[in-house]
Design an enzyme around this catalytic site. Structure first.
Site, PDB file in Angstrom:
ATOM      1  N   ASN A   8     -31.592 146.317   5.979  1.00 26.85           N
ATOM      2  CA  ASN A   8     -30.654 147.283   5.409  1.00 26.85           C
ATOM      3  C   ASN A   8     -31.406 148.041   4.316  1.00 26.85           C
ATOM      4  OD1 ASN A   8     -28.607 148.666   4.171  1.00 26.85           O
ATOM      5  ND2 ASN A   8     -27.524 146.857   3.406  1.00 26.85           N
ATOM      6  N   LYS A  10     -30.483 150.573   2.712  1.00 25.06           N
ATOM      7  CA  LYS A  10     -29.567 151.126   1.696  1.00 25.06           C
ATOM      8  C   LYS A  10     -29.936 152.590   1.395  1.00 25.06           C
ATOM      9  CE  LYS A  10     -28.895 146.491  -0.006  1.00 25.06           C
ATOM     10  NZ  LYS A  10     -28.336 145.651  -1.047  1.00 25.06           N
ATOM     11  N   HIS A  93     -20.046 146.128   4.377  1.00 23.35           N
ATOM     12  CA  HIS A  93     -21.001 145.572   3.400  1.00 23.35           C
ATOM     13  C   HIS A  93     -20.307 145.470   2.050  1.00 23.35           C
ATOM     14  CE1 HIS A  93     -24.472 145.253   0.751  1.00 23.35           C
ATOM     15  NE2 HIS A  93     -25.150 144.858   1.800  1.00 23.35           N
ATOM     16  N   GLU A  95     -21.206 146.231  -0.793  1.00 18.07           N
ATOM     17  CA  GLU A  95     -21.352 147.425  -1.634  1.00 18.07           C
ATOM     18  C   GLU A  95     -20.345 148.502  -1.228  1.00 18.07           C
ATOM     19  OE1 GLU A  95     -25.596 147.881  -1.171  1.00 18.07           O
ATOM     20  OE2 GLU A  95     -25.896 146.071  -2.365  1.00 18.07           O
ATOM     21  N   GLU A 160     -22.762 137.200   3.650  1.00 15.51           N
ATOM     22  CA  GLU A 160     -23.549 137.649   2.509  1.00 15.51           C
ATOM     23  C   GLU A 160     -22.793 137.338   1.215  1.00 15.51           C
ATOM     24  OE1 GLU A 160     -26.530 140.842   3.717  1.00 15.51           O
ATOM     25  OE2 GLU A 160     -24.715 141.887   3.177  1.00 15.51           O
ATOM     26  N   GLY A 166     -29.265 141.188  -3.780  1.00 13.65           N
ATOM     27  CA  GLY A 166     -30.084 141.957  -4.718  1.00 13.65           C
ATOM     28  C   GLY A 166     -30.291 141.263  -6.052  1.00 13.65           C
ATOM     29  N   SER A 205     -30.801 138.065  -0.714  1.00 10.30           N
ATOM     30  CA  SER A 205     -32.119 137.751  -1.264  1.00 10.30           C
ATOM     31  C   SER A 205     -32.998 136.953  -0.302  1.00 10.30           C
ATOM     32  CB  SER A 205     -31.980 137.039  -2.618  1.00 10.30           C
ATOM     33  OG  SER A 205     -31.323 137.894  -3.549  1.00 10.30           O
ATOM     34  N   GLY A 227     -33.542 144.275   0.003  1.00  2.92           N
ATOM     35  CA  GLY A 227     -34.749 144.650  -0.733  1.00  2.92           C
ATOM     36  C   GLY A 227     -36.049 144.351   0.006  1.00  2.92           C
TER      37      GLY A 227
HETATM   38  C1  PEP Z   1     -27.959 143.315   1.647  1.00  6.07           C
HETATM   39  O1  PEP Z   1     -27.696 144.250   0.898  1.00  6.07           O
HETATM   40  O2  PEP Z   1     -27.436 143.279   2.781  1.00  6.07           O
HETATM   41  C2  PEP Z   1     -28.856 142.290   1.168  1.00  6.07           C
HETATM   42  C3  PEP Z   1     -28.832 141.122   1.753  1.00  6.07           C
HETATM   43  O3  PEP Z   1     -29.646 142.630   0.111  1.00  6.07           O
HETATM   44  P1  PEP Z   1     -30.826 141.733  -0.553  1.00  6.07           P
HETATM   45  O4  PEP Z   1     -31.626 141.139   0.595  1.00  6.07           O
HETATM   46  O5  PEP Z   1     -31.612 142.684  -1.363  1.00  6.07           O
HETATM   47  O6  PEP Z   1     -30.154 140.661  -1.329  1.00  6.07           O
END
Ligand code: PEP
Length: 245
Positions: A8, A10, A93, A95, A160, A166, A205, A227
């Site tokens: 992803n 983003k 998601h 976000e 998630e 993040g 993460s 990320g």
């Molecule tokens: C995400 O936004 O779907 C995600 C898992 O981000 P990160 O890996 O940065 O935690």
């Protein structure tokens, strides 16, 4: 079924960077048995799809509107994503749920629209830190699953935990195992036998250093990576940690 490793991206990358990242991932993908997917911003789906044509790496969007067309300024319809070369779309998601007020009902409508357009949805669920410290994590995820998934459901779930996205904090293998077992039970409760084969990704993460242990947890069907998916070598290292089936 192979594990699915989805990136992803983003709201990151200008077009040249997105194309270079996609090409670097495709160039390193030989020998990887996991299914690979990258989800650039909608603006770059067509260019990334073109760059990845004929490779093992699929392309997806990060959201779509629930309507096929119409007066929805700034929105992107599922058929438009499909037309641009996407095969997948991330929906619900955290976000989007947090920053755009997306409800379970809206996520369900978007999921229906995505499937009708020929996209495979990845529907995200997960609890906040407060909900987990209050012992409500399974209740919250249960409600999200009940509200966000249409029947029948032809897609993938991403668990998630919001507090792990993040932040560099990762759920423990035990937490992931417990939640994935719970999600599996809920899927079977909602969809019967069809719920047995829905892949459940872990996201939060995931990075090269923890991918081997997370991808080995029972009933983890892959990873949704934020990320760490912006670095081709790190993303490929995560993908190499995935199981073939
Ligand atoms: C995400 O936004 O779907 C995600 C898992 O981000 P990160 O890996 O940065 O935690």
């Amino acid at each position: 079924m192979p594990q699915l490793i989805a990136g992803n991206w983003k709201m990151n990358c200008l077009s040249a960077e997105a194309i270079a990242l996609a090409e670097a991932i495709a160039a390193g993908a030989s020998g990887i048995t996991a299914e690979l997917l990258v989800c650039p911003t909608a603006l770059h789906v067509a260019a990334v799809a073109k760059a990845l044509a004929g490779t093992a790496v699929a392309v997806g969007g990060q959201d779509c509107h629930q309507a096929t067309h119409g007066a929805h300024t700034g929105d992107i319809a599922a058929p438009m994503l499909r037309d641009a070369g996407a095969g997948w779309v991330i929906l619900g998601h955290s976000e989007r749920r947090q920053n755009h007020g997306e409800t379970d009902e809206l996520v369900r409508e978007k999921t229906v629209a995505a499937v009708e357009a020929g996209l495979r949805p990845i529907v995200c669920v997960g609890e906040t830190a407060d909900q987990r410290s209050g012992g409500q994590e399974t209740e919250v995820v249960g409600w999200q699953l009940a509200g966000s998934l249409p029947k029948p459901f032809d897609g993938v779930i991403a668990y998630e935990p919001v507090w792990a996205i993040g932040t560099g904090k990762t759920a423990t293998e035990q937490d992931v195992a417990v939640m994935h077992a719970f999600i599996r039970e809920e899927l079977v409760r909602q969809f019967g036998d069809a719920g047995q084969t829905v892949r459940i990704l872990y996201g939060g993460s995931v990075k090269a250093s923890n991918a081997v242990s997370l991808m080995a947890v029972p009933d983890v069907g892959g990873a949704l990576v934020g990320g760490a998916s912006l670095n081709a070598e790190e993303f490929l290292t995560i993908a190499r940690a995935a199981r073939a089936g």
